[in-house]
Design a protein around this motif. Sequence first.
Motif, PDB file in Angstrom:
ATOM      1  N   PRO A  17       8.996   0.590  42.857  1.00 10.17           N
ATOM      2  CA  PRO A  17       8.769   0.925  44.274  1.00 10.17           C
ATOM      3  C   PRO A  17      10.080   1.125  45.024  1.00 10.17           C
ATOM      4  O   PRO A  17      10.404   0.401  45.953  1.00 10.17           O
ATOM      5  N   SER A  18      10.870   2.128  44.611  1.00 10.30           N
ATOM      6  CA  SER A  18      12.206   2.327  45.169  1.00 10.30           C
ATOM      7  C   SER A  18      12.180   2.765  46.623  1.00 10.30           C
ATOM      8  O   SER A  18      13.192   2.705  47.314  1.00 10.30           O
ATOM      9  N   ARG A  19      11.045   3.212  47.115  1.00 12.50           N
ATOM     10  CA  ARG A  19      10.947   3.613  48.514  1.00 12.50           C
ATOM     11  C   ARG A  19      11.262   2.449  49.444  1.00 12.50           C
ATOM     12  O   ARG A  19      11.569   2.638  50.603  1.00 12.50           O
ATOM     13  N   LYS A  20      11.169   1.207  48.909  1.00 12.23           N
ATOM     14  CA  LYS A  20      11.407   0.034  49.733  1.00 12.23           C
ATOM     15  C   LYS A  20      12.847  -0.464  49.641  1.00 12.23           C
ATOM     16  O   LYS A  20      13.224  -1.385  50.345  1.00 12.23           O
ATOM     17  N   ILE A  21      13.653   0.105  48.756  1.00 13.39           N
ATOM     18  CA  ILE A  21      15.021  -0.353  48.573  1.00 13.39           C
ATOM     19  C   ILE A  21      15.860   0.019  49.792  1.00 13.39           C
ATOM     20  O   ILE A  21      15.914   1.182  50.189  1.00 13.39           O
ATOM     21  N   GLN A  22      16.514  -0.971  50.385  1.00 14.92           N
ATOM     22  CA  GLN A  22      17.356  -0.733  51.555  1.00 14.92           C
ATOM     23  C   GLN A  22      18.827  -0.900  51.254  1.00 14.92           C
ATOM     24  O   GLN A  22      19.672  -0.346  51.952  1.00 14.92           O
ATOM     25  N   THR A  23      19.174  -1.663  50.206  1.00 12.98           N
ATOM     26  CA  THR A  23      20.562  -1.984  49.918  1.00 12.98           C
ATOM     27  C   THR A  23      20.860  -1.811  48.429  1.00 12.98           C
ATOM     28  O   THR A  23      20.130  -2.327  47.587  1.00 12.98           O
ATOM     29  N   LEU A  24      21.947  -1.087  48.112  1.00 15.17           N
ATOM     30  CA  LEU A  24      22.459  -0.973  46.753  1.00 15.17           C
ATOM     31  C   LEU A  24      23.941  -1.335  46.788  1.00 15.17           C
ATOM     32  O   LEU A  24      24.759  -0.598  47.351  1.00 15.17           O
ATOM     33  N   LEU A  25      24.286  -2.491  46.220  1.00 15.87           N
ATOM     34  CA  LEU A  25      25.660  -2.965  46.198  1.00 15.87           C
ATOM     35  C   LEU A  25      26.129  -3.082  44.752  1.00 15.87           C
ATOM     36  O   LEU A  25      25.645  -3.933  44.008  1.00 15.87           O
ATOM     37  N   ILE A  46      13.885   7.168  47.667  1.00 17.85           N
ATOM     38  CA  ILE A  46      14.765   6.128  48.185  1.00 17.85           C
ATOM     39  C   ILE A  46      15.455   6.548  49.485  1.00 17.85           C
ATOM     40  O   ILE A  46      15.877   5.713  50.278  1.00 17.85           O
ATOM     41  N   HIS A  47      15.540   7.860  49.717  1.00 12.89           N
ATOM     42  CA  HIS A  47      16.196   8.340  50.935  1.00 12.89           C
ATOM     43  C   HIS A  47      15.436   7.944  52.196  1.00 12.89           C
ATOM     44  O   HIS A  47      15.981   8.002  53.293  1.00 12.89           O
ATOM     45  N   GLU A  48      14.199   7.515  52.021  1.00 13.75           N
ATOM     46  CA  GLU A  48      13.401   7.120  53.177  1.00 13.75           C
ATOM     47  C   GLU A  48      13.706   5.697  53.645  1.00 13.75           C
ATOM     48  O   GLU A  48      13.281   5.289  54.726  1.00 13.75           O
ATOM     49  N   SER A  49      14.454   4.931  52.819  1.00 11.74           N
ATOM     50  CA  SER A  49      14.700   3.536  53.175  1.00 11.74           C
ATOM     51  C   SER A  49      16.149   3.085  53.005  1.00 11.74           C
ATOM     52  O   SER A  49      16.574   2.142  53.667  1.00 11.74           O
ATOM     53  N   LEU A  50      16.923   3.723  52.106  1.00 16.12           N
ATOM     54  CA  LEU A  50      18.264   3.236  51.774  1.00 16.12           C
ATOM     55  C   LEU A  50      19.183   3.262  52.985  1.00 16.12           C
ATOM     56  O   LEU A  50      19.433   4.307  53.567  1.00 16.12           O
ATOM     57  N   ALA A  51      19.703   2.083  53.352  1.00 17.59           N
ATOM     58  CA  ALA A  51      20.570   1.965  54.522  1.00 17.59           C
ATOM     59  C   ALA A  51      21.985   1.528  54.165  1.00 17.59           C
ATOM     60  O   ALA A  51      22.912   1.748  54.938  1.00 17.59           O
ATOM     61  N   TRP A  52      22.171   0.916  53.012  1.00 18.52           N
ATOM     62  CA  TRP A  52      23.464   0.343  52.657  1.00 18.52           C
ATOM     63  C   TRP A  52      23.784   0.721  51.223  1.00 18.52           C
ATOM     64  O   TRP A  52      23.081   0.328  50.296  1.00 18.52           O
ATOM     65  N   LEU A  53      24.874   1.479  51.016  1.00 17.31           N
ATOM     66  CA  LEU A  53      25.286   1.938  49.688  1.00 17.31           C
ATOM     67  C   LEU A  53      26.765   1.650  49.492  1.00 17.31           C
ATOM     68  O   LEU A  53      27.608   2.214  50.186  1.00 17.31           O
ATOM     69  N   GLU A  54      27.079   0.758  48.564  1.00 17.49           N
ATOM     70  CA  GLU A  54      28.468   0.417  48.282  1.00 17.49           C
ATOM     71  C   GLU A  54      28.716   0.505  46.786  1.00 17.49           C
ATOM     72  O   GLU A  54      28.139  -0.251  46.011  1.00 17.49           O
ATOM     73  N   VAL A  55      29.568   1.442  46.382  1.00 19.88           N
ATOM     74  CA  VAL A  55      29.921   1.612  44.973  1.00 19.88           C
ATOM     75  C   VAL A  55      31.431   1.676  44.823  1.00 19.88           C
ATOM     76  O   VAL A  55      31.947   2.253  43.864  1.00 19.88           O
ATOM     77  N   ASP A  56      32.169   1.075  45.752  1.00 18.33           N
ATOM     78  CA  ASP A  56      33.627   1.129  45.689  1.00 18.33           C
ATOM     79  C   ASP A  56      34.158   0.278  44.539  1.00 18.33           C
ATOM     80  O   ASP A  56      33.540  -0.678  44.093  1.00 18.33           O
TER      81      ASP A  56
END
Length: 202
Positions: A17-25, A46-56
Motif C-alpha cells: 500500500p505505497s499510496r500511504k507512504i509519506q517518508t523515505l529516508l 506514491i506521488h499522492e502521499s510522499l512528503a519527505w525524501l532523503e537519499v543523501d
Amino acid sequence: MTHQNVIGCSPPDASTPSRKIQTLLFRVNRLEGNLLSINEFVSTGIHESLAWLEVDGNSLHGTLPVAFQHLKMLNTVRFNTNFLSGEIPYFGNMQNSLEIFTMSHNSFNGSVTRENSGLDKLQKLRVLHLSHNRFSGEIPSTLFAELTPVLQNLQLEGNNFWGNMSNVCLTSDHYNNSVKDYGNSSPDVPGILYADCIEKIE
C-alpha cells in the motif's frame, strides 16, 4: 533507514500500500544505481502521499527522471553527495508543499532560470542548496529576490555562476541567515550576504 549500510536501489513493491507512504529516508547508506526507479514510485501512486525524501550520502547516479516533478506533495528533499547529473529539476508542481530542497555535491549542470526550474512558483521554499555542482550562467538574482519573503537559506558556492546578489535580502531566522555564493566565476559575486544586509560584500 539511515546509516544502516543498506545496499541496492529499488522502489516499493507495487503490491504494497505505497499510496500511504509519506517518508523515505535512506541517508548515508550504500544505495547505487539510476534514479529512474522514481518512475516506478509514481506508478505505484506514491506521488499522492510522499512528503519527505532523503537519499543523501549514497552512490546514486544519472539524471532525475521527469516523473520527479509529479511528486507534488514533497515537503523536504535531500539529494546531497551522490553522483547525480543533468539540469535542475522543475518544481512548479510542488508550489504549495516544497520547503526544503538540497542537491549539493553532485554534478548537476546548466543554467538556473524561472523557465526551466519553476522556482518562482514555490510559495513555501525556505532552504535551497545548489552548491558544489556544475551550474553556470548568470545568477538569477531577481528570481531569488522574489523568493526572499520566505527563503531563509540559499547556498550557491562552488559553481560557475556569474553576476551579483546585491538585490537579495533573506528573511532572518535563528540558526542560519546567510547567502553563500562564493567560489563562482565572477569577481562581482559577493562572498556572504546576511538577512539584514542588502549591500554587496566583496
